[in-house]
Design a protein around this motif. Structure first.
Motif, PDB file in Angstrom:
ATOM      1  N   ALA A  97      31.723  32.409  49.312  1.00 39.73           N
ATOM      2  CA  ALA A  97      32.561  33.596  49.067  1.00 39.73           C
ATOM      3  C   ALA A  97      33.646  33.281  48.040  1.00 39.73           C
ATOM      4  CB  ALA A  97      33.182  34.064  50.381  1.00 39.73           C
ATOM      5  N   ALA A  98      34.290  32.124  48.191  1.00 35.14           N
ATOM      6  CA  ALA A  98      35.375  31.745  47.273  1.00 35.14           C
ATOM      7  C   ALA A  98      34.839  31.572  45.851  1.00 35.14           C
ATOM      8  CB  ALA A  98      36.052  30.464  47.755  1.00 35.14           C
ATOM      9  N   ARG A  99      33.683  30.984  45.730  1.00 34.59           N
ATOM     10  CA  ARG A  99      33.120  30.759  44.383  1.00 34.59           C
ATOM     11  C   ARG A  99      32.749  32.073  43.705  1.00 34.59           C
ATOM     12  NH1 ARG A  99      32.477  25.733  42.608  1.00 34.59           N
ATOM     13  NH2 ARG A  99      32.211  23.985  44.060  1.00 34.59           N
ATOM     14  N   ARG A 100      32.194  33.014  44.484  1.00 31.92           N
ATOM     15  CA  ARG A 100      31.819  34.298  43.871  1.00 31.92           C
ATOM     16  C   ARG A 100      33.067  35.059  43.405  1.00 31.92           C
ATOM     17  NH1 ARG A 100      29.765  39.907  44.692  1.00 31.92           N
ATOM     18  NH2 ARG A 100      30.497  40.114  46.848  1.00 31.92           N
ATOM     19  N   SER A 107      34.687  35.976  39.367  1.00 32.29           N
ATOM     20  CA  SER A 107      35.249  37.255  38.963  1.00 32.29           C
ATOM     21  C   SER A 107      36.662  37.067  38.390  1.00 32.29           C
ATOM     22  CB  SER A 107      35.246  38.192  40.178  1.00 32.29           C
ATOM     23  OG  SER A 107      35.961  39.355  39.910  1.00 32.29           O
ATOM     24  N   LEU A 108      37.486  36.281  39.088  1.00 33.86           N
ATOM     25  CA  LEU A 108      38.855  36.032  38.592  1.00 33.86           C
ATOM     26  C   LEU A 108      38.834  35.299  37.260  1.00 33.86           C
ATOM     27  CD1 LEU A 108      40.970  34.873  41.684  1.00 33.86           C
ATOM     28  CD2 LEU A 108      40.934  37.116  40.594  1.00 33.86           C
ATOM     29  N   LYS A 109      37.894  34.383  37.113  1.00 34.78           N
ATOM     30  CA  LYS A 109      37.849  33.601  35.871  1.00 34.78           C
ATOM     31  C   LYS A 109      37.479  34.505  34.690  1.00 34.78           C
ATOM     32  CE  LYS A 109      36.559  29.240  33.953  1.00 34.78           C
ATOM     33  NZ  LYS A 109      35.708  28.072  33.962  1.00 34.78           N
ATOM     34  N   ARG A 110      36.546  35.409  34.934  1.00 34.56           N
ATOM     35  CA  ARG A 110      36.207  36.378  33.878  1.00 34.56           C
ATOM     36  C   ARG A 110      37.438  37.210  33.527  1.00 34.56           C
ATOM     37  NH1 ARG A 110      31.312  37.091  36.643  1.00 34.56           N
ATOM     38  NH2 ARG A 110      32.182  38.823  37.844  1.00 34.56           N
ATOM     39  N   ASP A 111      38.144  37.646  34.565  1.00 35.92           N
ATOM     40  CA  ASP A 111      39.335  38.478  34.343  1.00 35.92           C
ATOM     41  C   ASP A 111      40.432  37.711  33.604  1.00 35.92           C
ATOM     42  OD1 ASP A 111      38.128  40.627  35.545  1.00 35.92           O
ATOM     43  OD2 ASP A 111      38.941  40.191  37.532  1.00 35.92           O
ATOM     44  N   LEU A 112      40.558  36.435  33.898  1.00 35.53           N
ATOM     45  CA  LEU A 112      41.566  35.617  33.206  1.00 35.53           C
ATOM     46  C   LEU A 112      41.294  35.617  31.704  1.00 35.53           C
ATOM     47  CD1 LEU A 112      43.976  33.577  33.547  1.00 35.53           C
ATOM     48  CD2 LEU A 112      42.260  31.774  33.462  1.00 35.53           C
ATOM     49  N   GLY A 113      40.024  35.580  31.363  1.00 29.86           N
ATOM     50  CA  GLY A 113      39.633  35.611  29.949  1.00 29.86           C
ATOM     51  C   GLY A 113      40.070  36.882  29.248  1.00 29.86           C
ATOM     52  N   ASN A 142      48.789  45.922  35.615  1.00 30.43           N
ATOM     53  CA  ASN A 142      47.806  46.807  36.256  1.00 30.43           C
ATOM     54  C   ASN A 142      46.445  46.144  36.324  1.00 30.43           C
ATOM     55  OD1 ASN A 142      49.723  48.750  36.541  1.00 30.43           O
ATOM     56  ND2 ASN A 142      49.136  49.892  34.696  1.00 30.43           N
ATOM     57  N   PHE A 143      46.095  45.465  35.256  1.00 27.81           N
ATOM     58  CA  PHE A 143      44.809  44.785  35.196  1.00 27.81           C
ATOM     59  C   PHE A 143      44.721  43.700  36.267  1.00 27.81           C
ATOM     60  CE2 PHE A 143      42.093  41.386  33.602  1.00 27.81           C
ATOM     61  CZ  PHE A 143      40.935  42.082  33.301  1.00 27.81           C
ATOM     62  N   VAL A 144      45.804  42.940  36.415  1.00 28.75           N
ATOM     63  CA  VAL A 144      45.822  41.855  37.402  1.00 28.75           C
ATOM     64  C   VAL A 144      45.726  42.415  38.813  1.00 28.75           C
ATOM     65  CG1 VAL A 144      47.282  40.061  38.433  1.00 28.75           C
ATOM     66  CG2 VAL A 144      47.005  40.180  35.958  1.00 28.75           C
ATOM     67  N   SER A 145      46.425  43.516  39.040  1.00 24.06           N
ATOM     68  CA  SER A 145      46.371  44.109  40.364  1.00 24.06           C
ATOM     69  C   SER A 145      44.939  44.584  40.682  1.00 24.06           C
ATOM     70  CB  SER A 145      47.419  45.217  40.412  1.00 24.06           C
ATOM     71  OG  SER A 145      47.060  46.196  41.302  1.00 24.06           O
ATOM     72  N   ALA A 146      44.232  45.084  39.668  1.00 26.64           N
ATOM     73  CA  ALA A 146      42.839  45.490  39.875  1.00 26.64           C
ATOM     74  C   ALA A 146      41.957  44.262  40.112  1.00 26.64           C
ATOM     75  CB  ALA A 146      42.339  46.270  38.664  1.00 26.64           C
ATOM     76  N   ALA A 147      42.217  43.176  39.391  1.00 25.10           N
ATOM     77  CA  ALA A 147      41.439  41.940  39.538  1.00 25.10           C
ATOM     78  C   ALA A 147      41.603  41.384  40.958  1.00 25.10           C
ATOM     79  CB  ALA A 147      41.915  40.908  38.516  1.00 25.10           C
ATOM     80  N   ASP A 148      42.830  41.443  41.410  1.00 25.57           N
ATOM     81  CA  ASP A 148      43.214  40.979  42.733  1.00 25.57           C
ATOM     82  C   ASP A 148      42.460  41.758  43.829  1.00 25.57           C
ATOM     83  OD1 ASP A 148      44.855  39.789  44.559  1.00 25.57           O
ATOM     84  OD2 ASP A 148      46.715  40.354  43.568  1.00 25.57           O
ATOM     85  N   LYS A 149      42.479  43.075  43.709  1.00 25.35           N
ATOM     86  CA  LYS A 149      41.813  43.940  44.692  1.00 25.35           C
ATOM     87  C   LYS A 149      40.303  43.734  44.666  1.00 25.35           C
ATOM     88  CE  LYS A 149      45.173  47.575  45.386  1.00 25.35           C
ATOM     89  NZ  LYS A 149      46.190  47.489  44.323  1.00 25.35           N
TER      90      LYS A 149
END
Ligand code: 2AM
Ligand code: CA
Length: 263
Positions: A13-16, A20-26, A40-47
């Motif tokens: 679960a953590a890896r999946r 997603s977070l790593k893609r968003d960091l990019g 706003n983007f980070v809050s969406a990534a978080d959710k």
């Protein structure tokens, strides 16, 4: 290293969610132009990461409760088990493109945290711990550092966030700690600070006003690596008070002494 089925579920679960977070960091850097955009983007990534974690953990262990930073508590039919999840610990770092953030998953059985996974997708460091079975970083067994004196120790801390916490108290703590330690650090992701103590990279760590999802997994890790953890008064109440002090037995005691003197 072969882990239990439970740890495998948590790691998967953590890896999946981590991918997603790593893609968003990019994406973050391209968003820095607009002031409001990245937040706003980070809050969406978080959710998004939290929903992935909920989906995967709930599928593997239907009925367990789920406490997440974003969605709060979702009760399950099994009253004795609760996941305690921070989908993105170190949000401020993430928002600034600093690769010091993590997914933290703890599992509480009754009142005891029995398993923990902390994963930093930016550098692929994966920490796992299970009660009574030790703590591991990428399959290497961890042990807290052995240094016995503050003056040779590197100590991490947390500082009050803007508009929160007791600023004057934090200033007294810093003033008392600075002349006594070899180095003071403030990294900004509580889960990774705890994992860093478990790994022996940091000799100790303290922070106040944390939430259960910041620390559930990490507290277990420090203990399983042979360290001592408590609240700032020395009582075993870190998870409920949100105030944490840890290190090996000697450093933990030294930190408590310094902190109590200025409290
Ligand atoms: P977060 O990034 O998931 O919010 C750093 O001091 C630690 O405090 C981090 O683990 C961070 O978790 C948490 N934190 C950040 N902002 C906070 C706030 N406004 N109030 C309380 N905790 C916060
Ligand atoms: Ca957090």
């Amino acid at each position: 290293m072969i882990h239990s089925a439970l740890i495998n579920v948590m790691v998967k679960a953590a890896r999946r969610a981590g991918r997603s977070l790593k893609r968003d960091l990019g994406e973050i850097e391209s968003l820095q132009v607009s002031l409001k955009g990245p937040a706003n983007f980070v809050s969406a990534a978080d959710k998004r990461a939290e929903e992935m974690l909920y989906t995967d953990l709930n599928k593997a262990r239907p009925g367990y409760g789920f406490l997440g930073e974003e969605g709060g508590i979702r009760a399950g039919s099994d009253q004795s088990h609760t996941w305690i999840v921070d989908p993105l610990d170190g949000t401020t770092n993430f928002l600034h493109g600093i690769p010091q953030f993590a997914i933290s998953i703890g599992l509480k059985r009754e009142d005891t945290v029995v398993a923990g996974v902390i994963y930093n997708p930016a550098n692929d460091e994966l920490y796992v711990a299970e009660r009574g079975k030790g703590c591991f970083l990428n399959d290497q067994r961890l042990r807290v550092a052995a240094r016995q004196q503050l003056n040779s120790s590197v100590i991490a801390c947390g500082l009050p966030h803007i508009g929160r916490g007791d600023l004057a108290l934090a200033q007294r703590e810093l003033a008392a700690m600075m002349p006594r330690v070899a180095g003071l650090r403030r990294f900004g992701a509580a889960s990774l600070d705890l994992a860093g103590v478990a790994a022996g990279r940091l000799d100790g760590y303290w922070e106040r006003n944390l939430q259960p999802w910041d620390i559930a997994a990490g507290l277990l890790m420090v203990r399983e690596a042979g360290g001592t953890v408590s609240g700032i008064t020395g009582k075993d109440d870190a998870l409920t008070t949100g105030d944490v002090v840890c290190g090996n037995e000697a450093i933990h005691a030294e930190l408590i002494k310094v902190l109590k003197a200025v409290a």
